[in-house]
Motif scaffolding. Structure first.
Motif, PDB file in Angstrom:
ATOM      1  N   GLN A  42       0.947  -1.433   0.089  1.00 20.57           N
ATOM      2  CA  GLN A  42       0.054   0.206  -0.019  1.00 20.57           C
ATOM      3  C   GLN A  42       1.087   1.433   0.124  1.00 20.57           C
ATOM      4  O   GLN A  42       2.076   1.337   0.372  1.00 20.57           O
ATOM      5  CB  GLN A  42      -0.805  -0.127   1.247  1.00 20.57           C
ATOM      6  CG  GLN A  42      -1.852  -1.154   1.263  1.00 20.57           C
ATOM      7  CD  GLN A  42      -3.020  -1.130   0.254  1.00 20.57           C
ATOM      8  OE1 GLN A  42      -3.632  -0.188   0.186  1.00 20.57           O
ATOM      9  NE2 GLN A  42      -3.171  -2.025  -0.490  1.00 20.57           N
ATOM     10  N   ARG A  43       0.261   2.455  -0.174  1.00 18.75           N
ATOM     11  CA  ARG A  43       0.975   3.768  -0.277  1.00 18.75           C
ATOM     12  C   ARG A  43       0.702   4.319   0.821  1.00 18.75           C
ATOM     13  O   ARG A  43      -0.537   4.292   1.590  1.00 18.75           O
ATOM     14  CB  ARG A  43       0.770   4.628  -1.481  1.00 18.75           C
ATOM     15  CG  ARG A  43       1.385   3.889  -2.792  1.00 18.75           C
ATOM     16  CD  ARG A  43       1.039   4.845  -3.884  1.00 18.75           C
ATOM     17  NE  ARG A  43       1.623   4.292  -5.067  1.00 18.75           N
ATOM     18  CZ  ARG A  43       2.894   4.722  -5.731  1.00 18.75           C
ATOM     19  NH1 ARG A  43       3.740   5.342  -4.772  1.00 18.75           N
ATOM     20  NH2 ARG A  43       3.399   4.178  -6.842  1.00 18.75           N
ATOM     21  N   ARG A  73      -4.959   2.100   9.764  1.00 15.66           N
ATOM     22  CA  ARG A  73      -5.347   2.008   8.290  1.00 15.66           C
ATOM     23  C   ARG A  73      -5.691   3.431   7.627  1.00 15.66           C
ATOM     24  O   ARG A  73      -5.572   3.393   6.331  1.00 15.66           O
ATOM     25  CB  ARG A  73      -6.726   1.341   8.548  1.00 15.66           C
ATOM     26  CG  ARG A  73      -6.402  -0.109   9.022  1.00 15.66           C
ATOM     27  CD  ARG A  73      -7.639  -1.041   8.566  1.00 15.66           C
ATOM     28  NE  ARG A  73      -7.529  -2.267   9.433  1.00 15.66           N
ATOM     29  CZ  ARG A  73      -6.772  -3.399   8.933  1.00 15.66           C
ATOM     30  NH1 ARG A  73      -6.426  -3.335   7.638  1.00 15.66           N
ATOM     31  NH2 ARG A  73      -6.886  -4.600   9.446  1.00 15.66           N
ATOM     32  N   VAL A  93      -2.844   4.657   5.054  1.00 14.94           N
ATOM     33  CA  VAL A  93      -2.251   3.723   4.069  1.00 14.94           C
ATOM     34  C   VAL A  93      -3.679   3.659   2.993  1.00 14.94           C
ATOM     35  O   VAL A  93      -4.598   4.087   3.457  1.00 14.94           O
ATOM     36  CB  VAL A  93      -1.912   2.399   4.441  1.00 14.94           C
ATOM     37  CG1 VAL A  93      -0.645   2.434   5.167  1.00 14.94           C
ATOM     38  CG2 VAL A  93      -2.931   1.628   5.060  1.00 14.94           C
ATOM     39  N   ALA A 125      -4.635   2.221  -1.328  1.00 16.65           N
ATOM     40  CA  ALA A 125      -3.886   1.607  -2.578  1.00 16.65           C
ATOM     41  C   ALA A 125      -3.635   2.775  -3.502  1.00 16.65           C
ATOM     42  O   ALA A 125      -2.396   2.447  -4.257  1.00 16.65           O
ATOM     43  CB  ALA A 125      -5.222   0.796  -3.262  1.00 16.65           C
TER      44      ALA A 125
END
Length: 227
Positions: free
Chosen positions: A109-110, A123, A126, A128
């Motif tokens: 993930q980015r 979460r 991060v 996609a």
């Protein structure tokens, strides 16, 4: 008749002390009272030790394994397994870290924000893809409900931002300027009652759209969601 005692027959033997007789000692009242106090103190220490042991066990048993950043991760960078490590923390409902078992869902993930080494990973940090994507810009548009479609907007919706007449109702010749955009988020301003629609547009169109949006003379048109 008078009887005279014979002084020579008087018992003149010395008194004897028996060795098998043990003198009885009576405990004083202060020593008798001291024993219950010592017993109570010992019982209290045992209870305290039990409570401390229970607390220590509870503290260690409520820990959970979560992900933390091993190295600094810059915004937009792809997260690798080497960027992460597992740490144990006390469970706290206020914290929402990523469980260590979900590492596969984080790797690749980015980062949507800078993540400092040693901090917990959540979460919200991060995604996609990073917004805005390369070559795109985000523009916020404040709209009254009358300038929005009745169908609630959702992230990912394709819309057109249309310039509307000014206060004088002036309409320029030809069709009104239109800017295609993609909805990123929709928020409500509790003070003004306006809806803040954030859209993604090409960088070349961002400045013009921002200038139009600042006048308030724009409306949003929702296009088909069928793909």
């Amino acid at each position: 008749m008078t009887t005279t005692a014979d002084p020579q027959r008087a018992d003149t033997s010395p008194l004897t002390v028996r060795d098998d007789v043990v003198p009885v000692q009576i405990a004083s009242g202060s020593k008798a009272r001291r024993r219950p106090l010592l017993a109570a103190a010992s019982f209290a220490l045992v209870c305290l030790g039990g409570l401390l042991a229970a607390w220590a066990w509870s503290a260690t048993s409520s820990t959970v394994s979560v992900l933390a950043a091993r190295t600094n991760v810059q915004r937009g960078a792809v997260i690798s397994e080497g960027n992460l490590m597992t740490v144990s923390i006390n469970a706290d409902p206020a914290l929402r870290p990523v469980p260590a078992s979900d590492i596969a869902a984080i790797v690749g993930q980015r980062a949507t924000a800078d993540i400092a080494a040693g901090t917990l990973v959540s979460r919200t940090q991060v995604a996609a893809a990073v917004l805005p994507a390369a070559g795109m810009s985000l523009v916020g548009i404040g709209l009254p409900t009358t300038s929005m479609p009745g169908e609630p907007l959702q992230p990912g919706d394709a819309v057109r931002v249309v310039a509307t007449p000014g206060e004088q109702g002036d309409v320029s010749d030809g069709p009104p300027p239109v800017t295609p955009a993609t909805v990123v988020s929709v928020d409500a301003d509790d003070v003004t009652g306006m809806r803040i629609v954030t859209v993604a547009v090409p960088q070349a169109d961002a400045a013009t759209l921002a200038a139009r949006a600042s006048t308030g003379n724009v409306a949003v048109v929702l296009d088909s969601r069928e793909r």
